[in-house]
Design a protein around this motif. Structure first.
Motif, PDB file in Angstrom:
ATOM      1  N   PRO A  28       4.557  -2.511  -9.360  1.00  0.00           N
ATOM      2  CA  PRO A  28       4.778  -1.540  -8.289  1.00  0.00           C
ATOM      3  C   PRO A  28       6.151  -0.877  -8.430  1.00  0.00           C
ATOM      4  O   PRO A  28       6.300   0.317  -8.215  1.00  0.00           O
ATOM      5  CB  PRO A  28       4.715  -2.388  -7.014  1.00  0.00           C
ATOM      6  CG  PRO A  28       3.882  -3.562  -7.369  1.00  0.00           C
ATOM      7  CD  PRO A  28       4.176  -3.834  -8.820  1.00  0.00           C
ATOM      8  N   ARG A  29       7.139  -1.674  -8.811  1.00  0.00           N
ATOM      9  CA  ARG A  29       8.486  -1.150  -8.967  1.00  0.00           C
ATOM     10  C   ARG A  29       8.531  -0.044 -10.029  1.00  0.00           C
ATOM     11  O   ARG A  29       9.166   0.987  -9.855  1.00  0.00           O
ATOM     12  CB  ARG A  29       9.395  -2.325  -9.355  1.00  0.00           C
ATOM     13  CG  ARG A  29      10.794  -1.979  -9.619  1.00  0.00           C
ATOM     14  CD  ARG A  29      11.762  -2.892  -8.833  1.00  0.00           C
ATOM     15  NE  ARG A  29      13.072  -2.274  -8.843  1.00  0.00           N
ATOM     16  CZ  ARG A  29      13.493  -1.466  -7.888  1.00  0.00           C
ATOM     17  NH1 ARG A  29      12.734  -1.209  -6.849  1.00  0.00           N
ATOM     18  NH2 ARG A  29      14.680  -0.916  -7.980  1.00  0.00           N
ATOM     19  N   LYS A  30       7.831  -0.298 -11.137  1.00  0.00           N
ATOM     20  CA  LYS A  30       7.821   0.705 -12.200  1.00  0.00           C
ATOM     21  C   LYS A  30       7.213   2.016 -11.695  1.00  0.00           C
ATOM     22  O   LYS A  30       7.748   3.093 -11.950  1.00  0.00           O
ATOM     23  CB  LYS A  30       7.048   0.192 -13.416  1.00  0.00           C
ATOM     24  CG  LYS A  30       6.912   1.242 -14.511  1.00  0.00           C
ATOM     25  CD  LYS A  30       6.419   0.663 -15.808  1.00  0.00           C
ATOM     26  CE  LYS A  30       6.390   1.754 -16.875  1.00  0.00           C
ATOM     27  NZ  LYS A  30       6.278   1.209 -18.222  1.00  0.00           N
ATOM     28  N   LEU A  31       6.089   1.907 -10.965  1.00  0.00           N
ATOM     29  CA  LEU A  31       5.448   3.128 -10.470  1.00  0.00           C
ATOM     30  C   LEU A  31       6.383   3.881  -9.536  1.00  0.00           C
ATOM     31  O   LEU A  31       6.449   5.112  -9.543  1.00  0.00           O
ATOM     32  CB  LEU A  31       4.149   2.788  -9.731  1.00  0.00           C
ATOM     33  CG  LEU A  31       3.036   2.195 -10.601  1.00  0.00           C
ATOM     34  CD1 LEU A  31       1.788   1.959  -9.764  1.00  0.00           C
ATOM     35  CD2 LEU A  31       2.725   3.121 -11.753  1.00  0.00           C
ATOM     36  N   GLN A  32       7.117   3.106  -8.736  1.00  0.00           N
ATOM     37  CA  GLN A  32       8.050   3.730  -7.808  1.00  0.00           C
ATOM     38  C   GLN A  32       9.172   4.452  -8.568  1.00  0.00           C
ATOM     39  O   GLN A  32       9.492   5.599  -8.275  1.00  0.00           O
ATOM     40  CB  GLN A  32       8.635   2.640  -6.922  1.00  0.00           C
ATOM     41  CG  GLN A  32       9.416   3.154  -5.760  1.00  0.00           C
ATOM     42  CD  GLN A  32       9.786   2.008  -4.843  1.00  0.00           C
ATOM     43  OE1 GLN A  32      10.279   0.969  -5.300  1.00  0.00           O
ATOM     44  NE2 GLN A  32       9.537   2.177  -3.566  1.00  0.00           N
ATOM     45  N   LEU A  33       9.720   3.767  -9.579  1.00  0.00           N
ATOM     46  CA  LEU A  33      10.817   4.365 -10.342  1.00  0.00           C
ATOM     47  C   LEU A  33      10.347   5.603 -11.104  1.00  0.00           C
ATOM     48  O   LEU A  33      11.061   6.602 -11.175  1.00  0.00           O
ATOM     49  CB  LEU A  33      11.417   3.334 -11.310  1.00  0.00           C
ATOM     50  CG  LEU A  33      12.134   2.153 -10.637  1.00  0.00           C
ATOM     51  CD1 LEU A  33      12.660   1.179 -11.676  1.00  0.00           C
ATOM     52  CD2 LEU A  33      13.273   2.644  -9.748  1.00  0.00           C
ATOM     53  N   THR A  44       0.816  -1.222   0.000  1.00  0.00           N
ATOM     54  CA  THR A  44       0.000   0.000   0.000  1.00  0.00           C
ATOM     55  C   THR A  44       0.846   1.267   0.000  1.00  0.00           C
ATOM     56  O   THR A  44       0.301   2.364  -0.077  1.00  0.00           O
ATOM     57  CB  THR A  44      -0.951   0.035   1.215  1.00  0.00           C
ATOM     58  OG1 THR A  44      -0.171  -0.182   2.394  1.00  0.00           O
ATOM     59  CG2 THR A  44      -2.006  -1.044   1.102  1.00  0.00           C
ATOM     60  N   SER A  45       2.180   1.120   0.088  1.00  0.00           N
ATOM     61  CA  SER A  45       2.994   2.336  -0.051  1.00  0.00           C
ATOM     62  C   SER A  45       3.078   2.721  -1.532  1.00  0.00           C
ATOM     63  O   SER A  45       3.469   3.837  -1.865  1.00  0.00           O
ATOM     64  CB  SER A  45       4.392   2.124   0.524  1.00  0.00           C
ATOM     65  OG  SER A  45       5.135   1.251  -0.307  1.00  0.00           O
ATOM     66  N   ILE A  46       2.725   1.807  -2.424  1.00  0.00           N
ATOM     67  CA  ILE A  46       2.701   2.142  -3.856  1.00  0.00           C
ATOM     68  C   ILE A  46       1.276   2.529  -4.256  1.00  0.00           C
ATOM     69  O   ILE A  46       1.027   3.629  -4.725  1.00  0.00           O
ATOM     70  CB  ILE A  46       3.190   0.955  -4.719  1.00  0.00           C
ATOM     71  CG1 ILE A  46       4.567   0.479  -4.255  1.00  0.00           C
ATOM     72  CG2 ILE A  46       3.197   1.340  -6.191  1.00  0.00           C
ATOM     73  CD1 ILE A  46       5.705   1.420  -4.535  1.00  0.00           C
ATOM     74  N   VAL A  47       0.331   1.602  -4.090  1.00  0.00           N
ATOM     75  CA  VAL A  47      -1.070   1.929  -4.357  1.00  0.00           C
ATOM     76  C   VAL A  47      -1.812   1.849  -3.024  1.00  0.00           C
ATOM     77  O   VAL A  47      -1.873   0.792  -2.394  1.00  0.00           O
ATOM     78  CB  VAL A  47      -1.697   0.959  -5.385  1.00  0.00           C
ATOM     79  CG1 VAL A  47      -3.159   1.329  -5.621  1.00  0.00           C
ATOM     80  CG2 VAL A  47      -0.935   0.997  -6.701  1.00  0.00           C
TER      81      VAL A  47
END
Ligand code: HEM
Lengths: 197, 180
Positions: free
Chosen positions: B39-44, A176-179
């Motif tokens: 998720p990794r892509k969104l973070q980067l 949930t730290s991403i979405v």
């Protein structure tokens, strides 16, 4: 004296229902149950890395019955075509129909069935019901504001749901730290009432 | 004003901060674009945006310093055509250092993704959501980025040539440690 009383009572009992009719003439009776499908809007906002991203569903089928005179008897049913989602970008659209998210192949529709509607005073109500997504059913409660305009009523409300309670975006996406877990959902539905006889 | 033989200390610091950030943002941009959504892509992508926006922020003191502090003149041994090429390269580098992050920010806005700097500070959307415009701006970001890559390459090659082949003071003026 006695005659006066009887006369007064008779007059009042004659006038009272008339007064009632007068009120109904200003705000005609009848149940709003003719949903205008083209007006349905189911929008949502989710946060990825704290960035608010807007999306909506293009196809939502709503059945509802709302009688302003007996709001507690209202019923609402929503069938939401999950494949009609627009999650903000073409990348996201092809992702969210997949297994970790809505798994649309196995669970093409989400449903909401109301179980109670409580008047909160004025044109505000609180609706509770069962929301089923991806085979998981949870109670949700949402405020609803009803705006009557002649024979049309608009129903607006917004609530927050936790996507992980429905396993929406599980596996690596459950971070949930991403979405974020919380998704803000808002809706707008309009319905007409059948012309009063 | 007499031209000094050194860049001012703040100018050197800001130059290298921008250089490092650009040299991180470039490969990060190429790398993350090829990843499939995760998720990794969104973070980067978020980190990429934050780094790029920091470049834009640093450009303000950079430009201020460039306009207010005298810069050293090109070393005396340089032929005229090299001076011309250098000053054109520098001008275009300045332009791209603004244009590249700005096009990224514009693209992000047009694609419906607001930029939240460091995950804390929401930046204004520069344009409304518009998919077609978003695709145009994406191409613009790519083309400008390629231009920046070429010029940065040229810029680095020239600096090294001055230092290694010509053995002049050009690089040492921006890297005081190299003074000989
Ligand atoms: C010094 C600043 C920057 C540099 C050097 C840079 C460089 C790059 C590079 C090399 C790419 C890959 C392009 C390609 O596909 O060929 C890229 C993509 C991208 N950049 Fe930047 N960028 C910078 C600033 C920014 C900023 C400030 C933002 C947004 C606020 C941004 C947003 C993006 C996005 C969203 C992509 C991915 C496009 C996509 O795949 O849809 N960039 N950038």
């Amino acid at each position: 004296m006695k005659c006066n009383r009887i006369l007064a009572t008779a007059l009042v009992s004659l006038v009272l229902p008339l007064a009632g009719t007068g009120a109904y003439a200003a705000q005609p009776a009848g149940t709003f149950d003719q949903v205008l499908p083209a007006k349905n809007r189911i929008d949502f906002v989710f946060k990825q890395m704290n960035v608010p991203v807007k999306g909506y569903f293009k196809k939502a089928n709503v059945d509802l019955a709302f009688d302003p005179a007996a709001p507690a008897k209202s019923t609402v049913r929503l069938d939401l075509d999950l494949g009609s989602i627009d999650a903000g970008s073409s990348d996201a659209n092809s992702e969210v129909v997949g297994k970790p998210w809505f798994d649309v192949k196995a669970f093409p529709t989400a449903t909401f069935v109301s179980s109670s509607v409580k008047p909160l005073g004025g044109d505000r109500y609180e609706m509770t019901g069962k929301l089923t997504i991806k085979g998981k059913t949870r109670d949700v409660t949402t405020p609803v504001t009803v705006t009557q305009n002649g024979n049309t009523a608009a129903f607006d409300g917004a609530f927050t749901l936790k996507r992980l309670e429905f396993a929406i975006g599980d596996g690596t996406w459950s971070d949930t730290s991403i979405v974020a877990d919380e998704i803000k959902v808002s809706f707008h539905v309009e319905a007409e009432r059948r012309a009063a006889k | 004003m007499n031209a000094p033989d050194q860049y001012s200390k703040p100018a050197v610091v800001v130059h290298w901060m921008i250089a490092i950030l650009v040299l991180v943002a470039l490969p990060l941009g190429y790398y993350m674009t090829d990843l499939s959504l995760s998720p990794r892509k969104l973070q980067l992508i978020s980190w990429h945006k934050w780094i790029g926006f920091t470049v834009l922020l640093l450009f303000i003191p950079r430009l201020f310093l460039r306009l207010t502090k005298p810069v050293p003149a090109p070393v005396g041994t340089m032929p005229g055509w090299q001076r011309a090429v250098a000053s054109i390269t520098h001008a275009v580098l300045y332009a791209l250092i603004i244009a590249v992050p700005l096009s990224g920010w514009l693209m992000s806005s047009a694609k419906g993704f607001p930029v939240v700097y460091l995950g804390l500070v929401p930046l204004p959307d520069l344009v409304g959501k518009d998919e077609a415009l978003g695709n145009v701006l994406k191409s613009a970001h790519e083309v400008l980025t390629s231009g920046l890559l070429i010029l940065v390459g040229l810029h680095i090659a020239a600096a090294l040539k001055h230092h290694i082949i010509d053995r002049d003071e050009t690089l040492a003026r921006m890297v005081p440690l190299l003074k000989r």
